[in-house]
Design a protein around this motif. Structure first.
Motif, PDB file in Angstrom:
ATOM      1  N   ASP A 116      31.287  43.651  36.050  1.00  0.00           N
ATOM      2  CA  ASP A 116      31.848  42.340  35.709  1.00  0.00           C
ATOM      3  C   ASP A 116      33.340  42.286  35.993  1.00  0.00           C
ATOM      4  O   ASP A 116      33.853  41.275  36.477  1.00  0.00           O
ATOM      5  CB  ASP A 116      31.599  42.009  34.236  1.00  0.00           C
ATOM      6  CG  ASP A 116      30.132  41.769  33.926  1.00  0.00           C
ATOM      7  OD1 ASP A 116      29.355  41.508  34.884  1.00  0.00           O
ATOM      8  OD2 ASP A 116      29.760  41.852  32.739  1.00  0.00           O
ATOM      9  N   MET A 117      34.062  43.376  35.693  1.00  0.00           N
ATOM     10  CA  MET A 117      35.504  43.410  35.958  1.00  0.00           C
ATOM     11  C   MET A 117      35.780  43.242  37.446  1.00  0.00           C
ATOM     12  O   MET A 117      36.689  42.509  37.841  1.00  0.00           O
ATOM     13  CB  MET A 117      36.116  44.731  35.474  1.00  0.00           C
ATOM     14  CG  MET A 117      36.200  44.853  33.990  1.00  0.00           C
ATOM     15  SD  MET A 117      37.121  46.290  33.391  1.00  0.00           S
ATOM     16  CE  MET A 117      36.675  47.597  34.486  1.00  0.00           C
ATOM     17  N   ALA A 118      35.006  43.907  38.288  1.00  0.00           N
ATOM     18  CA  ALA A 118      35.201  43.796  39.736  1.00  0.00           C
ATOM     19  C   ALA A 118      34.914  42.378  40.217  1.00  0.00           C
ATOM     20  O   ALA A 118      35.661  41.823  41.032  1.00  0.00           O
ATOM     21  CB  ALA A 118      34.316  44.799  40.467  1.00  0.00           C
ATOM     22  N   GLN A 119      33.841  41.757  39.726  1.00  0.00           N
ATOM     23  CA  GLN A 119      33.509  40.385  40.121  1.00  0.00           C
ATOM     24  C   GLN A 119      34.601  39.410  39.715  1.00  0.00           C
ATOM     25  O   GLN A 119      34.982  38.522  40.480  1.00  0.00           O
ATOM     26  CB  GLN A 119      32.166  39.971  39.504  1.00  0.00           C
ATOM     27  CG  GLN A 119      30.978  40.674  40.106  1.00  0.00           C
ATOM     28  CD  GLN A 119      30.813  40.348  41.572  1.00  0.00           C
ATOM     29  OE1 GLN A 119      31.145  39.268  42.032  1.00  0.00           O
ATOM     30  NE2 GLN A 119      30.309  41.303  42.323  1.00  0.00           N
ATOM     31  N   GLU A 120      35.117  39.552  38.483  1.00  0.00           N
ATOM     32  CA  GLU A 120      36.190  38.676  38.006  1.00  0.00           C
ATOM     33  C   GLU A 120      37.462  38.872  38.819  1.00  0.00           C
ATOM     34  O   GLU A 120      38.157  37.908  39.147  1.00  0.00           O
ATOM     35  CB  GLU A 120      36.466  38.932  36.532  1.00  0.00           C
ATOM     36  CG  GLU A 120      35.357  38.467  35.613  1.00  0.00           C
ATOM     37  CD  GLU A 120      35.590  38.872  34.164  1.00  0.00           C
ATOM     38  OE1 GLU A 120      36.727  39.264  33.820  1.00  0.00           O
ATOM     39  OE2 GLU A 120      34.626  38.802  33.381  1.00  0.00           O
ATOM     40  N   ALA A 121      37.788  40.113  39.163  1.00  0.00           N
ATOM     41  CA  ALA A 121      38.987  40.395  39.945  1.00  0.00           C
ATOM     42  C   ALA A 121      38.879  39.785  41.341  1.00  0.00           C
ATOM     43  O   ALA A 121      39.824  39.152  41.826  1.00  0.00           O
ATOM     44  CB  ALA A 121      39.220  41.896  40.035  1.00  0.00           C
ATOM     45  N   LEU A 122      37.742  39.958  41.990  1.00  0.00           N
ATOM     46  CA  LEU A 122      37.561  39.401  43.328  1.00  0.00           C
ATOM     47  C   LEU A 122      37.601  37.877  43.299  1.00  0.00           C
ATOM     48  O   LEU A 122      38.110  37.248  44.227  1.00  0.00           O
ATOM     49  CB  LEU A 122      36.256  39.899  43.938  1.00  0.00           C
ATOM     50  CG  LEU A 122      36.203  41.398  44.240  1.00  0.00           C
ATOM     51  CD1 LEU A 122      34.808  41.785  44.730  1.00  0.00           C
ATOM     52  CD2 LEU A 122      37.255  41.792  45.237  1.00  0.00           C
ATOM     53  N   ALA A 123      37.104  37.274  42.233  1.00  0.00           N
ATOM     54  CA  ALA A 123      37.125  35.816  42.113  1.00  0.00           C
ATOM     55  C   ALA A 123      38.529  35.287  41.843  1.00  0.00           C
ATOM     56  O   ALA A 123      38.818  34.132  42.148  1.00  0.00           O
ATOM     57  CB  ALA A 123      36.183  35.370  40.999  1.00  0.00           C
ATOM     58  N   SER A 124      39.407  36.133  41.300  1.00  0.00           N
ATOM     59  CA  SER A 124      40.751  35.662  40.958  1.00  0.00           C
ATOM     60  C   SER A 124      41.815  36.074  41.973  1.00  0.00           C
ATOM     61  O   SER A 124      43.003  36.053  41.673  1.00  0.00           O
ATOM     62  CB  SER A 124      41.150  36.168  39.567  1.00  0.00           C
ATOM     63  OG  SER A 124      41.246  37.575  39.573  1.00  0.00           O
TER      64      SER A 124
ATOM     65  N   THR B  73      41.419  49.797  38.070  1.00  0.00           N
ATOM     66  CA  THR B  73      40.626  51.021  38.007  1.00  0.00           C
ATOM     67  C   THR B  73      39.308  50.788  37.278  1.00  0.00           C
ATOM     68  O   THR B  73      39.118  49.760  36.625  1.00  0.00           O
ATOM     69  CB  THR B  73      41.404  52.139  37.299  1.00  0.00           C
ATOM     70  OG1 THR B  73      41.595  51.773  35.933  1.00  0.00           O
ATOM     71  CG2 THR B  73      42.735  52.384  37.974  1.00  0.00           C
ATOM     72  N   LEU B  74      38.432  51.760  37.372  1.00  0.00           N
ATOM     73  CA  LEU B  74      37.149  51.697  36.678  1.00  0.00           C
ATOM     74  C   LEU B  74      37.316  51.568  35.169  1.00  0.00           C
ATOM     75  O   LEU B  74      36.491  50.974  34.494  1.00  0.00           O
ATOM     76  CB  LEU B  74      36.328  52.961  36.962  1.00  0.00           C
ATOM     77  CG  LEU B  74      35.492  52.951  38.220  1.00  0.00           C
ATOM     78  CD1 LEU B  74      34.930  54.329  38.482  1.00  0.00           C
ATOM     79  CD2 LEU B  74      34.395  51.932  38.129  1.00  0.00           C
ATOM     80  N   SER B  75      38.415  52.111  34.638  1.00  0.00           N
ATOM     81  CA  SER B  75      38.643  52.056  33.195  1.00  0.00           C
ATOM     82  C   SER B  75      39.299  50.749  32.762  1.00  0.00           C
ATOM     83  O   SER B  75      39.522  50.551  31.576  1.00  0.00           O
ATOM     84  CB  SER B  75      39.490  53.246  32.750  1.00  0.00           C
ATOM     85  OG  SER B  75      40.733  53.214  33.401  1.00  0.00           O
ATOM     86  N   GLY B  76      39.649  49.878  33.709  1.00  0.00           N
ATOM     87  CA  GLY B  76      40.231  48.589  33.370  1.00  0.00           C
ATOM     88  C   GLY B  76      41.747  48.548  33.423  1.00  0.00           C
ATOM     89  O   GLY B  76      42.346  47.532  33.095  1.00  0.00           O
ATOM     90  N   LEU B  77      42.398  49.644  33.823  1.00  0.00           N
ATOM     91  CA  LEU B  77      43.856  49.673  33.924  1.00  0.00           C
ATOM     92  C   LEU B  77      44.314  49.116  35.258  1.00  0.00           C
ATOM     93  O   LEU B  77      43.605  49.207  36.262  1.00  0.00           O
ATOM     94  CB  LEU B  77      44.358  51.111  33.791  1.00  0.00           C
ATOM     95  CG  LEU B  77      44.043  51.831  32.490  1.00  0.00           C
ATOM     96  CD1 LEU B  77      44.476  53.278  32.587  1.00  0.00           C
ATOM     97  CD2 LEU B  77      44.724  51.142  31.337  1.00  0.00           C
TER      98      LEU B  77
END
Length: 97
Positions: free
Chosen positions: A13-21, A41-45
């Motif tokens: 979900d973090m990757a999808q949100e980042a790519l969308a933004s 990063t994978l940990s959200g940093l």
């Protein structure tokens, strides 16, 4: 008082949100010598990193996380598992008049 259980971090979900933004996919990470960039990063940093390779070695998405690539942190030199990247914002222009 009953506390709510926090939502578990989901790297997909973090990757999808980042790519969308406006972030970029890791299969377009700059190569060695092209400068430092921000990575999610994978940990959200969000960290400043550089690529130490002249080629891209991307690990495809699986049950553990989205498509990712290993890069090096600028400050510590540690390896980071990047899932998205972008160029840093330019510094604000401050004129002391």
């Amino acid at each position: 008082m009953q506390h709510t259980v926090p939502k578990r971090r989901n790297p997909h979900d973090m990757a999808q949100e980042a790519l969308a933004s406006g972030w970029y996919s890791v299969d377009t990470v700059p190569w060695k010598g092209e400068g430092a960039f921000l990575v999610l990063t994978l940990s959200g940093l969000i960290r400043l990193a550089k690529n130490r390779r002249t080629y891209r070695k991307v690990r495809q998405a699986d049950g553990y996380g989205p498509m990712r690539q290993t890069v090096n942190a600028v400050e510590t030199g540690n390896y980071l598992g990047a899932i998205a990247w972008r160029w840093p914002d330019p510094p604000a222009d401050t004129d002391d008049v």
